[in-house]
Design a protein around this motif. Structure first.
Motif, short mmCIF file in Angstrom:
data_model
loop_
_atom_site.label_atom_id
_atom_site.label_comp_id
_atom_site.label_asym_id
_atom_site.label_seq_id
_atom_site.Cartn_x
_atom_site.Cartn_y
_atom_site.Cartn_z
N ALA A 1 0.84 -1.20 0.00
CA ALA A 1 0.00 0.00 0.00
C ALA A 1 0.87 1.24 0.00
CB ALA A 1 -0.91 0.01 1.21
N GLN A 2 0.44 2.21 -0.74
CA GLN A 2 1.16 3.47 -0.81
C GLN A 2 0.55 4.44 0.19
OE1 GLN A 2 3.81 3.90 -2.84
NE2 GLN A 2 3.53 1.74 -3.34
N PRO A 3 1.39 5.24 0.82
CA PRO A 3 0.83 6.25 1.72
C PRO A 3 0.07 7.29 0.90
CG PRO A 3 3.18 6.57 1.46
CD PRO A 3 2.83 5.28 0.75
N ARG A 4 -0.75 8.02 1.57
CA ARG A 4 -1.50 9.08 0.91
C ARG A 4 -0.51 10.02 0.23
NH1 ARG A 4 -3.68 13.87 3.37
NH2 ARG A 4 -2.92 13.03 5.30
N GLN B 1 -2.15 15.58 -0.74
CA GLN B 1 -3.55 15.18 -0.92
C GLN B 1 -4.25 15.31 0.42
OE1 GLN B 1 -4.29 11.17 -2.10
NE2 GLN B 1 -6.38 11.59 -2.69
N PHE C 1 -9.30 12.51 -0.66
CA PHE C 1 -9.35 11.05 -0.56
C PHE C 1 -10.79 10.59 -0.40
CE2 PHE C 1 -9.34 7.14 1.94
CZ PHE C 1 -8.51 6.35 1.17
N ILE D 1 -9.32 3.04 -4.77
CA ILE D 1 -8.44 3.53 -3.70
C ILE D 1 -7.62 2.38 -3.13
CG2 ILE D 1 -9.92 5.48 -3.07
CD1 ILE D 1 -10.86 3.70 -0.68
N GLU E 1 -4.81 1.24 -3.87
CA GLU E 1 -3.38 1.49 -3.70
C GLU E 1 -3.08 2.12 -2.35
OE1 GLU E 1 -1.95 5.22 -5.94
OE2 GLU E 1 -3.68 4.48 -7.08
N TYR E 2 -4.08 2.64 -1.67
CA TYR E 2 -3.88 3.26 -0.36
C TYR E 2 -4.22 2.32 0.79
CZ TYR E 2 -4.14 7.28 -3.45
OH TYR E 2 -3.94 8.15 -4.48
N GLN E 3 -4.68 1.11 0.48
CA GLN E 3 -5.10 0.18 1.53
C GLN E 3 -4.01 -0.83 1.82
OE1 GLN E 3 -8.58 -1.27 -0.51
NE2 GLN E 3 -9.92 -0.07 0.80
#
Length: 85
Positions: free
Chosen positions: A5-8, A12, A17, A27, A29-31
């Motif tokens: 997972a990528q950080p926010r 942003q 978000f 979303i 990629e953020y999880q």
């Protein structure tokens, strides 16, 4: 394999978000899902002795379900999986 997972993204805002989520955008990629679990779905192995008179109706139902499934999806690959059960 699923990527980490990528950080926010920097800059942003949380509102942006939330707007992506509300708009139905992806979303994932953020999880972080590698350590996720579903509470109440844990499994535990148990041994149970059940009388034959209770098993026979279950076997009958299982055979009926297999026949219904074979009518719906007569694919040989599915039939091999079902017959292995």
């Amino acid at each position: 394999m699923r990527r980490a997972a990528q950080p926010r993204p920097v800059g942003q805002k949380l509102e942006e978000f939330d707007a992506k989520f509300d708009a139905g955008e992806d979303i994932s990629e953020y999880q972080e899902v590698s350590k996720g679990f579903r509470p109440g779905w844990e499994q535990k192995k148990v041994n149970v002795d059940i009388p034959v008179w209770m098993i026979d109706p279950l076997d009958t139902q299982a055979r009926r379900i297999r026949q219904d499934f074979n009518r719906i999806a007569p694919n040989p690959a599915f039939s091999a999986i079902i017959s292995a059960c």
